[in-house]
Design an enzyme around this catalytic site. Sequence first.
Site, PDB file in Angstrom:
ATOM      1  N   ASP A  37      14.809   1.157  12.710  1.00 26.24           N
ATOM      2  CA  ASP A  37      14.997   2.473  12.102  1.00 26.24           C
ATOM      3  C   ASP A  37      15.734   2.366  10.764  1.00 26.24           C
ATOM      4  OD1 ASP A  37      14.718   5.199  11.959  1.00 26.24           O
ATOM      5  OD2 ASP A  37      16.507   5.629  13.165  1.00 26.24           O
ATOM      6  N   ASN A  39      14.185   2.835   7.488  1.00 23.31           N
ATOM      7  CA  ASN A  39      13.418   2.439   6.297  1.00 23.31           C
ATOM      8  C   ASN A  39      13.494   3.508   5.203  1.00 23.31           C
ATOM      9  OD1 ASN A  39      12.648   0.295   7.833  1.00 23.31           O
ATOM     10  ND2 ASN A  39      10.500   0.909   8.084  1.00 23.31           N
ATOM     11  N   HIS A  54       9.359   1.001   4.066  1.00 25.52           N
ATOM     12  CA  HIS A  54       8.499   0.442   5.118  1.00 25.52           C
ATOM     13  C   HIS A  54       7.999  -0.953   4.709  1.00 25.52           C
ATOM     14  CE1 HIS A  54       8.768   4.171   7.189  1.00 25.52           C
ATOM     15  NE2 HIS A  54       7.997   4.862   6.380  1.00 25.52           N
ATOM     16  N   LEU A 148       6.026 -17.527  21.566  1.00 24.49           N
ATOM     17  CA  LEU A 148       6.707 -16.222  21.549  1.00 24.49           C
ATOM     18  C   LEU A 148       5.625 -15.156  21.641  1.00 24.49           C
ATOM     19  CD1 LEU A 148       9.203 -14.288  20.709  1.00 24.49           C
ATOM     20  CD2 LEU A 148       8.352 -14.574  18.389  1.00 24.49           C
ATOM     21  N   ARG A 205      19.204  -1.298  17.962  1.00 23.31           N
ATOM     22  CA  ARG A 205      18.756  -0.200  17.110  1.00 23.31           C
ATOM     23  C   ARG A 205      19.485  -0.294  15.779  1.00 23.31           C
ATOM     24  NH1 ARG A 205      16.740   5.781  18.061  1.00 23.31           N
ATOM     25  NH2 ARG A 205      16.329   6.269  15.892  1.00 23.31           N
TER      26      ARG A 205
HETATM   27  C1  IPE Z   1      12.266   5.698  16.212  1.00 19.25           C
HETATM   28  O1  IPE Z   1      12.658   6.079  14.941  1.00 19.25           O
HETATM   29  C2  IPE Z   1      10.833   5.262  16.205  1.00 19.25           C
HETATM   30  C3  IPE Z   1      10.574   3.991  15.537  1.00 19.25           C
HETATM   31  C4  IPE Z   1      11.482   3.174  15.044  1.00 19.25           C
HETATM   32  C5  IPE Z   1       9.193   3.634  15.456  1.00 19.25           C
HETATM   33  P1  IPE Z   1      12.587   7.601  14.477  1.00 19.25           P
HETATM   34  O2  IPE Z   1      13.105   7.652  13.093  1.00 19.25           O
HETATM   35  O3  IPE Z   1      11.223   8.131  14.714  1.00 19.25           O
HETATM   36  O4  IPE Z   1      13.590   8.309  15.499  1.00 19.25           O
HETATM   37  P2  IPE Z   1      14.464   9.616  15.375  1.00 19.25           P
HETATM   38  O5  IPE Z   1      13.568  10.705  14.857  1.00 19.25           O
HETATM   39  O6  IPE Z   1      15.571   9.315  14.426  1.00 19.25           O
HETATM   40  O7  IPE Z   1      14.981   9.858  16.751  1.00 19.25           O
HETATM   41  C1  IPE Z   2      11.664   3.572  10.818  1.00 24.79           C
HETATM   42  O1  IPE Z   2      12.230   4.067   9.661  1.00 24.79           O
HETATM   43  C2  IPE Z   2      10.164   3.355  10.705  1.00 24.79           C
HETATM   44  C3  IPE Z   2       9.354   4.324  11.453  1.00 24.79           C
HETATM   45  C4  IPE Z   2       9.817   5.201  12.296  1.00 24.79           C
HETATM   46  C5  IPE Z   2       7.910   4.260  11.255  1.00 24.79           C
HETATM   47  P1  IPE Z   2      12.190   5.614   9.345  1.00 24.79           P
HETATM   48  O2  IPE Z   2      10.930   5.922   8.609  1.00 24.79           O
HETATM   49  O3  IPE Z   2      12.425   6.421  10.550  1.00 24.79           O
HETATM   50  O4  IPE Z   2      13.418   5.754   8.348  1.00 24.79           O
HETATM   51  P2  IPE Z   2      14.541   6.882   8.374  1.00 24.79           P
HETATM   52  O5  IPE Z   2      15.097   6.911   9.769  1.00 24.79           O
HETATM   53  O6  IPE Z   2      13.889   8.159   7.986  1.00 24.79           O
HETATM   54  O7  IPE Z   2      15.560   6.411   7.386  1.00 24.79           O
HETATM   55 MG    MG Z   3      14.087   7.098  11.515  1.00 24.29          MG
END
Ligand code: IPE
Ligand code: IPE
Ligand code: MG
Length: 273
Positions: A37, A39, A54, A148, A205
């Site tokens: 999480d 990105n 990403h 792996l 996480r």
């Molecule tokens: C969780 O991240 C899903 C992935 C890492 C693929 P999210 O950004 O979607 O989660 P929330 O919205 O913060 O709970």
């Molecule tokens: C995680 O990063 C990647 C995906 C859920 C696809 P986010 O895109 O959720 O990045 P934030 O949480 O908005 O910073």
């Molecule tokens: Mg996120």
Amino acid sequence: MKELTLTNTTQTAKDKETQLLLKENGEIPEHIAIIMDGNGRWAKSKGSIRLHGHKVGVDSVRDITEACAQLGVQYLTLYAFSTENWGRPSAEVRGLMRLLVSSLRKEADNLHENNIQLATIGQMDRFPQDCQQQLQEAIELTKDNTRLQLCLALSYSGRWDITQAVKKIANHVKEGRLDPELINDQMISDHLSTANIPDPDLIIRTSGEYRISNFLLWQLAYSELYITQQYWPDFRRNELYEAITSYQKRDRRFGKIELKKDEKGDSSRLLKK
Ligand code: IPE
Ligand code: IPE
Ligand code: MG
């Protein structure tokens, strides 16, 4: 054993030494699962667009996969796209799909050469045809690899997984092949998308959020949790080593009584009385 060349860089002597120390210090988790999480926030902090976050996140995937293979981790499950992520703006969803296809195209041979098996969990049929095809090709190419297993959770959610397992089990009952009294934990695990792999030992996480966001809800019953403030694009092998070091200090009791090694002196004698 053949050296890994995923990043096409040679592993530094210092990194080899760090990995050796980690292996000597304690148990390396057999299965690590990561909620990748942050990105978007990482990109914003650099004044850039979310997709850039990403893209750099893919470099973290490569580095973490390589480090896990070198350390002897058997299963690495990465939460890459949740069921709920379909609700994001369509431009971001399309960008993520394109990134998935191009990354697979680039990395499939590398994975194969490094004896890494690719797998997926989730509703792959919701993905565009080119994504499904690219994934299928990489899965087929790497299916016999043993070093792996890299499993991508794509269009995945824990509730979806449990729901589809319940449907399968309910069908066995409906067809008269199963007595409902025989349904137990193991049978439910066996019908989840992770049926053939052990539950995660360690869940990481990134980005400092203290939540599970519908990841492996059933499977994480006794996983150790590690939450770091770092955004995913900044999470590289040294951050992974910190997570594993934290894991190695945990006392996994599974509801029973197991004292830490250094606490076992007098008190263990007390327990025997
Ligand atoms: C969780 O991240 C899903 C992935 C890492 C693929 P999210 O950004 O979607 O989660 P929330 O919205 O913060 O709970
Ligand atoms: C995680 O990063 C990647 C995906 C859920 C696809 P986010 O895109 O959720 O990045 P934030 O949480 O908005 O910073
Ligand atoms: Mg996120």
